[in-house]
Write a protein that holds these residues in place. Structure first.
Motif, mmCIF file in Angstrom:
data_model
loop_
_atom_site.group_PDB
_atom_site.id
_atom_site.type_symbol
_atom_site.label_atom_id
_atom_site.label_comp_id
_atom_site.label_asym_id
_atom_site.label_seq_id
_atom_site.Cartn_x
_atom_site.Cartn_y
_atom_site.Cartn_z
ATOM 1 N N LYS A 27 0.840 -1.208 0.000
ATOM 2 C CA LYS A 27 0.000 0.000 0.000
ATOM 3 C C LYS A 27 0.872 1.255 0.000
ATOM 4 C CE LYS A 27 -3.996 -1.761 2.475
ATOM 5 N NZ LYS A 27 -4.747 -1.711 3.735
ATOM 6 N N LEU A 28 1.891 1.255 0.862
ATOM 7 C CA LEU A 28 2.797 2.411 0.920
ATOM 8 C C LEU A 28 3.509 2.631 -0.404
ATOM 9 C CD1 LEU A 28 4.533 2.196 4.411
ATOM 10 C CD2 LEU A 28 2.854 3.860 3.635
ATOM 11 N N GLY A 29 3.848 1.550 -1.089
ATOM 12 C CA GLY A 29 4.538 1.645 -2.370
ATOM 13 C C GLY A 29 3.616 2.012 -3.524
ATOM 14 N N GLY A 30 2.314 2.034 -3.282
ATOM 15 C CA GLY A 30 1.361 2.373 -4.332
ATOM 16 C C GLY A 30 1.055 1.224 -5.279
ATOM 17 N N TYR A 31 1.276 -0.010 -4.823
ATOM 18 C CA TYR A 31 1.028 -1.178 -5.655
ATOM 19 C C TYR A 31 -0.343 -1.768 -5.349
ATOM 20 C CZ TYR A 31 6.103 -0.887 -6.037
ATOM 21 O OH TYR A 31 7.379 -0.445 -6.239
ATOM 22 N N GLY A 32 -0.944 -2.368 -6.362
ATOM 23 C CA GLY A 32 -2.142 -3.163 -6.145
ATOM 24 C C GLY A 32 -1.688 -4.550 -5.729
ATOM 25 N N TYR A 33 -2.509 -5.245 -4.966
ATOM 26 C CA TYR A 33 -2.104 -6.572 -4.516
ATOM 27 C C TYR A 33 -3.320 -7.448 -4.236
ATOM 28 C CZ TYR A 33 -3.416 -4.802 0.033
ATOM 29 O OH TYR A 33 -4.120 -4.259 1.064
ATOM 30 N N CYS A 34 -3.068 -8.731 -4.260
ATOM 31 C CA CYS A 34 -4.025 -9.734 -3.815
ATOM 32 C C CYS A 34 -3.275 -10.610 -2.833
ATOM 33 C CB CYS A 34 -4.540 -10.561 -4.988
ATOM 34 S SG CYS A 34 -5.655 -11.884 -4.455
ATOM 35 N N LEU A 35 -3.882 -10.915 -1.705
ATOM 36 C CA LEU A 35 -3.239 -11.721 -0.677
ATOM 37 C C LEU A 35 -3.813 -13.128 -0.688
ATOM 38 C CD1 LEU A 35 -1.322 -11.935 1.762
ATOM 39 C CD2 LEU A 35 -3.197 -11.109 3.192
ATOM 40 N N ALA A 36 -2.951 -14.114 -0.871
ATOM 41 C CA ALA A 36 -3.335 -15.522 -0.789
ATOM 42 C C ALA A 36 -2.753 -16.110 0.489
ATOM 43 C CB ALA A 36 -2.812 -16.281 -2.000
ATOM 44 N N ARG A 37 -3.525 -16.945 1.164
ATOM 45 C CA ARG A 37 -3.093 -17.496 2.449
ATOM 46 C C ARG A 37 -2.190 -18.723 2.324
ATOM 47 N NH1 ARG A 37 -8.999 -16.595 3.906
ATOM 48 N NH2 ARG A 37 -9.096 -18.299 2.455
ATOM 49 N N ASP A 38 -2.149 -19.320 1.133
ATOM 50 C CA ASP A 38 -1.271 -20.467 0.925
ATOM 51 C C ASP A 38 -0.984 -20.613 -0.567
ATOM 52 O OD1 ASP A 38 -3.500 -21.833 -0.234
ATOM 53 O OD2 ASP A 38 -4.048 -22.640 1.716
ATOM 54 N N VAL A 39 -0.110 -21.539 -0.895
ATOM 55 C CA VAL A 39 0.309 -21.704 -2.286
ATOM 56 C C VAL A 39 -0.868 -22.078 -3.182
ATOM 57 C CG1 VAL A 39 1.781 -23.049 -3.842
ATOM 58 C CG2 VAL A 39 2.698 -22.245 -1.672
ATOM 59 N N MET A 40 -1.759 -22.957 -2.720
ATOM 60 C CA MET A 40 -2.885 -23.381 -3.559
ATOM 61 C C MET A 40 -3.801 -22.208 -3.890
ATOM 62 S SD MET A 40 -3.673 -26.108 -5.022
ATOM 63 C CE MET A 40 -4.663 -25.838 -6.442
ATOM 64 N N GLU A 41 -4.087 -21.374 -2.924
ATOM 65 C CA GLU A 41 -4.906 -20.185 -3.182
ATOM 66 C C GLU A 41 -4.198 -19.254 -4.169
ATOM 67 O OE1 GLU A 41 -6.814 -16.468 -0.688
ATOM 68 O OE2 GLU A 41 -6.549 -18.385 0.364
ATOM 69 N N GLY A 42 -2.882 -19.125 -4.040
ATOM 70 C CA GLY A 42 -2.103 -18.315 -4.974
ATOM 71 C C GLY A 42 -2.136 -18.878 -6.378
ATOM 72 N N VAL A 43 -2.012 -20.197 -6.503
ATOM 73 C CA VAL A 43 -2.070 -20.847 -7.808
ATOM 74 C C VAL A 43 -3.437 -20.616 -8.452
ATOM 75 C CG1 VAL A 43 -2.141 -23.123 -8.946
ATOM 76 C CG2 VAL A 43 -0.281 -22.551 -7.370
ATOM 77 N N ASN A 44 -4.503 -20.732 -7.670
ATOM 78 C CA ASN A 44 -5.849 -20.483 -8.195
ATOM 79 C C ASN A 44 -5.983 -19.045 -8.690
ATOM 80 O OD1 ASN A 44 -6.805 -23.080 -7.808
ATOM 81 N ND2 ASN A 44 -7.482 -22.642 -5.728
ATOM 82 N N TYR A 45 -5.432 -18.096 -7.930
ATOM 83 C CA TYR A 45 -5.481 -16.694 -8.360
ATOM 84 C C TYR A 45 -4.692 -16.491 -9.653
ATOM 85 C CZ TYR A 45 -5.252 -11.655 -8.340
ATOM 86 O OH TYR A 45 -5.343 -10.332 -8.707
ATOM 87 N N LEU A 46 -3.504 -17.091 -9.736
ATOM 88 C CA LEU A 46 -2.684 -16.992 -10.950
ATOM 89 C C LEU A 46 -3.423 -17.555 -12.163
ATOM 90 C CD1 LEU A 46 0.823 -18.046 -9.666
ATOM 91 C CD2 LEU A 46 0.294 -15.940 -10.868
ATOM 92 N N HIS A 47 -4.042 -18.694 -11.980
ATOM 93 C CA HIS A 47 -4.795 -19.311 -13.070
ATOM 94 C C HIS A 47 -5.940 -18.393 -13.510
ATOM 95 C CE1 HIS A 47 -6.402 -22.444 -15.586
ATOM 96 N NE2 HIS A 47 -7.569 -22.332 -14.990
ATOM 97 N N ASN A 48 -6.640 -17.808 -12.557
ATOM 98 C CA ASN A 48 -7.737 -16.887 -12.861
ATOM 99 C C ASN A 48 -7.225 -15.657 -13.618
ATOM 100 O OD1 ASN A 48 -10.469 -16.063 -12.749
ATOM 101 N ND2 ASN A 48 -9.974 -14.730 -11.023
ATOM 102 N N CYS A 49 -6.093 -15.122 -13.213
ATOM 103 C CA CYS A 49 -5.501 -13.970 -13.917
ATOM 104 C C CYS A 49 -5.183 -14.342 -15.362
ATOM 105 C CB CYS A 49 -4.218 -13.512 -13.223
ATOM 106 S SG CYS A 49 -4.494 -12.606 -11.713
ATOM 107 N N ARG A 50 -4.644 -15.522 -15.547
ATOM 108 C CA ARG A 50 -4.242 -15.950 -16.878
ATOM 109 C C ARG A 50 -5.440 -16.145 -17.806
ATOM 110 N NH1 ARG A 50 -0.069 -20.805 -17.274
ATOM 111 N NH2 ARG A 50 -1.655 -21.995 -18.309
ATOM 112 N N ILE A 51 -6.474 -16.815 -17.346
ATOM 113 C CA ILE A 51 -7.601 -17.077 -18.244
ATOM 114 C C ILE A 51 -8.474 -15.850 -18.463
ATOM 115 C CG2 ILE A 51 -7.649 -19.553 -17.821
ATOM 116 C CD1 ILE A 51 -10.035 -19.147 -16.007
ATOM 117 N N ASN A 52 -8.427 -14.889 -17.538
ATOM 118 C CA ASN A 52 -9.241 -13.676 -17.680
ATOM 119 C C ASN A 52 -8.435 -12.459 -18.109
ATOM 120 O OD1 ASN A 52 -11.897 -14.658 -16.901
ATOM 121 N ND2 ASN A 52 -10.923 -15.050 -14.925
#
Length: 150
Positions: A27-52
């Motif tokens: 937030k201080l750096g002015g970046y957008g972010y998504c927080l995943a609680r574990d690797v699987m949640e992160g992988v799901n987010y990455l997959h969603n970013c890629r297909i959309n």
């Protein structure tokens, strides 16, 4: 007036406090972010970013999240993240770094390490100097250590 597009970062953090610390820094750096609680949640987010076709510029992973991820999750993370740098916040020094690399397995290009105190500067450097969508592996910064052919 021209506005630069906000850089988007995926944060994968196992510990709640570490997640709060990293989101505060982003937030201080002015970046957008998504927080995943574990690797699987992160992988799901990455997959969603890629297909959309959602923009994503960097993956920031806490070393504890990698230690807790199973092999299948780590392989999926490696496969999906190919076009952006992966920055590992390493809390355990050089021996921990080797253990992380052993868990991630090849391909290892585009994996960077930093200590918790170096996160802001390293994120800024990577976002300014890593060509999006490239496999360029040259890195002249002494602060960053690009992992290759370990």
């Amino acid at each position: 007036m021209l506005y630069k597009k906000q850089k988007e970062i995926l944060l994968i953090c196992q510990a709640a406090q570490e997640g709060r610390n990293l989101t505060f820094l982003m937030k201080l750096g002015g970046y957008g972010y998504c927080l995943a609680r574990d690797v699987m949640e992160g992988v799901n987010y990455l997959h969603n970013c890629r297909i959309n076709a959602f923009p994503l510029h960097l993956i920031l992973v806490d070393s504890a999240a990698i230690a807790a991820g199973d092999l299948r999750e780590l392989v999926m993370l490696q496969e999906i993240r190919r076009q952006m740098p992966l920055l590992v916040v390493n809390h355990g020094g050089e021996s921990s770094r080797k253990g992380i690399l052993d868990r991630l397995q090849p391909p290892s290009g585009g994996i960077y390490f930093c200590g918790p105190e170096e996160v802001v500067g390293t994120v800024k450097y990577l976002l300014e100097n890593h060509p999006q969508g490239s496999d360029e592996k040259e890195n002249n910064s002494e602060a960053l250590r690009l992992v290759r052919d370990f």
